[in-house]
Design a protein around this motif. Structure first.
Motif, mmCIF file in Angstrom:
data_model
loop_
_atom_site.group_PDB
_atom_site.id
_atom_site.type_symbol
_atom_site.label_atom_id
_atom_site.label_comp_id
_atom_site.label_asym_id
_atom_site.label_seq_id
_atom_site.Cartn_x
_atom_site.Cartn_y
_atom_site.Cartn_z
ATOM 1 N N TYR A 143 -66.479 -34.750 24.961
ATOM 2 C CA TYR A 143 -66.275 -36.157 24.727
ATOM 3 C C TYR A 143 -64.797 -36.492 24.755
ATOM 4 O O TYR A 143 -64.073 -36.235 23.810
ATOM 5 N N PRO A 144 -64.286 -37.111 25.839
ATOM 6 C CA PRO A 144 -62.882 -37.498 25.887
ATOM 7 C C PRO A 144 -62.634 -38.727 25.026
ATOM 8 O O PRO A 144 -63.503 -39.558 24.836
ATOM 9 N N THR A 145 -61.402 -38.865 24.485
ATOM 10 C CA THR A 145 -61.074 -40.057 23.718
ATOM 11 C C THR A 145 -60.315 -41.031 24.594
ATOM 12 O O THR A 145 -59.681 -40.653 25.571
ATOM 13 N N GLU A 146 -60.351 -42.296 24.228
ATOM 14 C CA GLU A 146 -59.627 -43.316 24.971
ATOM 15 C C GLU A 146 -58.166 -43.283 24.570
ATOM 16 O O GLU A 146 -57.828 -43.111 23.412
ATOM 17 N N ALA A 147 -57.273 -43.464 25.545
ATOM 18 C CA ALA A 147 -55.840 -43.455 25.254
ATOM 19 C C ALA A 147 -55.503 -44.544 24.245
ATOM 20 O O ALA A 147 -55.896 -45.694 24.402
ATOM 21 N N GLY A 148 -54.757 -44.172 23.212
ATOM 22 C CA GLY A 148 -54.342 -45.134 22.212
ATOM 23 C C GLY A 148 -55.387 -45.451 21.173
ATOM 24 O O GLY A 148 -55.116 -46.207 20.244
ATOM 25 N N MET A 149 -56.588 -44.925 21.291
ATOM 26 C CA MET A 149 -57.645 -45.207 20.317
ATOM 27 C C MET A 149 -57.494 -44.274 19.127
ATOM 28 O O MET A 149 -57.523 -43.053 19.286
ATOM 29 N N PRO A 150 -57.305 -44.819 17.918
ATOM 30 C CA PRO A 150 -57.106 -43.953 16.752
ATOM 31 C C PRO A 150 -58.365 -43.181 16.400
ATOM 32 O O PRO A 150 -59.484 -43.605 16.694
ATOM 33 N N LEU A 151 -58.174 -42.025 15.788
ATOM 34 C CA LEU A 151 -59.272 -41.222 15.296
ATOM 35 C C LEU A 151 -59.396 -41.424 13.798
ATOM 36 O O LEU A 151 -58.396 -41.599 13.106
ATOM 37 N N GLY A 152 -60.601 -41.416 13.288
ATOM 38 C CA GLY A 152 -60.777 -41.600 11.859
ATOM 39 C C GLY A 152 -62.231 -41.836 11.499
ATOM 40 O O GLY A 152 -63.135 -41.692 12.336
ATOM 41 N N GLN A 153 -62.469 -42.198 10.237
ATOM 42 C CA GLN A 153 -63.828 -42.439 9.766
ATOM 43 C C GLN A 153 -64.347 -43.767 10.298
ATOM 44 O O GLN A 153 -63.583 -44.700 10.527
ATOM 45 N N TRP A 154 -65.659 -43.856 10.481
ATOM 46 C CA TRP A 154 -66.256 -45.099 10.959
ATOM 47 C C TRP A 154 -67.580 -45.344 10.246
ATOM 48 O O TRP A 154 -68.212 -44.424 9.760
ATOM 49 N N ASP A 155 -67.947 -46.618 10.170
ATOM 50 C CA ASP A 155 -69.158 -47.050 9.485
ATOM 51 C C ASP A 155 -70.367 -46.702 10.350
ATOM 52 O O ASP A 155 -70.533 -47.231 11.449
ATOM 53 N N GLU A 156 -71.223 -45.812 9.850
ATOM 54 C CA GLU A 156 -72.331 -45.314 10.670
ATOM 55 C C GLU A 156 -73.336 -46.414 11.009
ATOM 56 O O GLU A 156 -73.804 -46.499 12.143
ATOM 57 N N GLN A 157 -73.692 -47.245 10.031
ATOM 58 C CA GLN A 157 -74.673 -48.289 10.289
ATOM 59 C C GLN A 157 -74.155 -49.293 11.314
ATOM 60 O O GLN A 157 -74.879 -49.695 12.231
#
Length: 257
Positions: free
Chosen positions: A83-97
């Motif tokens: 799974y590649p990440t998008e340039a400039g897109m931060p990594l972190g926690q996200w709301d699952e729902q």
């Protein structure tokens, strides 16, 4: 005896994206690794003839082995990222729902634009490996959806990548997303695991390396993981995208000068 370095090989649309994803998987800063650009990639013209970038990250200090690595022919750990990440897109926690709701809407709208009628089921897939994130899994069900898979699952992987970008932009962080069509990925994974074991037996029996057909990165990764603990063979990927393939090498053969 000198200790082999742990390395991580990542494939992504750009060098920056590949480095960002690799650092996230390793849980390290860029100062803690050495980066080697194996292929800078190419955007092509209107997407035609494009080639993804490929980088290798080598950990500078000896560290704890990760469960998500495989052994290549030199003995160092290597992992190809699905799974590649998008340039400039931060990594972190996200709301699952929220991610489930956004993913269902985004994939549904894309299929509608493709004039494909289908039913969607979304769920959260727990992390499959140490230090990995959970993923949003979108199951597409319907009649005669083979058009969504394509040759070597190219269409499915493209749909998955585009959907990942849109969902992640709406969420504000990178959200790993997997799209499956009528259980194709699960069936394909079973086939690849059986193939990996059979070709490993062939490699041991003949004493010769076995070269598999070209596969996308996510399928090569299944082969590597299936055989990472095999006592008699090691695996490596050779060639360039889109014809990169897995080679299964008997261990006694790999130690020859």
């Amino acid at each position: 005896m000198k200790q082999e370095r742990t390395t991580l090989e990542v494939i992504a649309p750009t060098v920056e994206e590949a480095i960002a994803r690799g650092l996230s998987q390793l849980g390290l800063s860029q100062e803690q690794v050495e980066v080697e650009v194996l292929d800078p990639g190419s955007r092509g013209f209107l997407g035609i003839g494009s080639r993804q970038a490929r980088v290798k990250l080598s950990v500078k200090a000896a560290g704890e082995a990760q469960a998500s690595v495989r052994s290549d022919v030199s003995g160092a750990g290597t992992l190809e990222e699905e799974y590649p990440t998008e340039a400039g897109m931060p990594l972190g926690q996200w709301d699952e729902q929220k991610a489930l709701e956004v993913a269902q809407r985004v994939v549904g709208e894309l299929l509608e634009k493709m004039k494909v009628q289908a039913r969607l089921r979304v769920r959260i897939q727990p992390p499959q490996e140490e230090n990995a994130q959970p993923a949003v899994w979108v199951e597409v069900q319907g009649d005669d959806l083979s058009i969504l898979i394509g040759r070597r699952s190219e269409t499915l992987n493209a749909l998955q990548y585009i959907s990942s970008l849109i969902v992640s932009r709406e969420m504000g962080v990178w959200v790993p997303l997997i799209i499956d069509v009528q259980g194709y990925r699960a069936r394909r994974e079973r086939q690849l695991r059986i193939l990996a074991r059979r070709m490993a037996e062939q490699a041991v029996l003949t004493g010769r390396r076995q070269v598999l057909e070209p596969m996308p990165a996510n399928e090569r990764r299944i082969i590597h993981l299936e055989l990472r603990d095999h006592p008699d063979v090691v695996t490596e990927s050779i060639g360039e995208e889109p014809n990169r393939k897995v080679t299964i090498v008997p261990k006694r053969h790999s130690r020859r000068p």
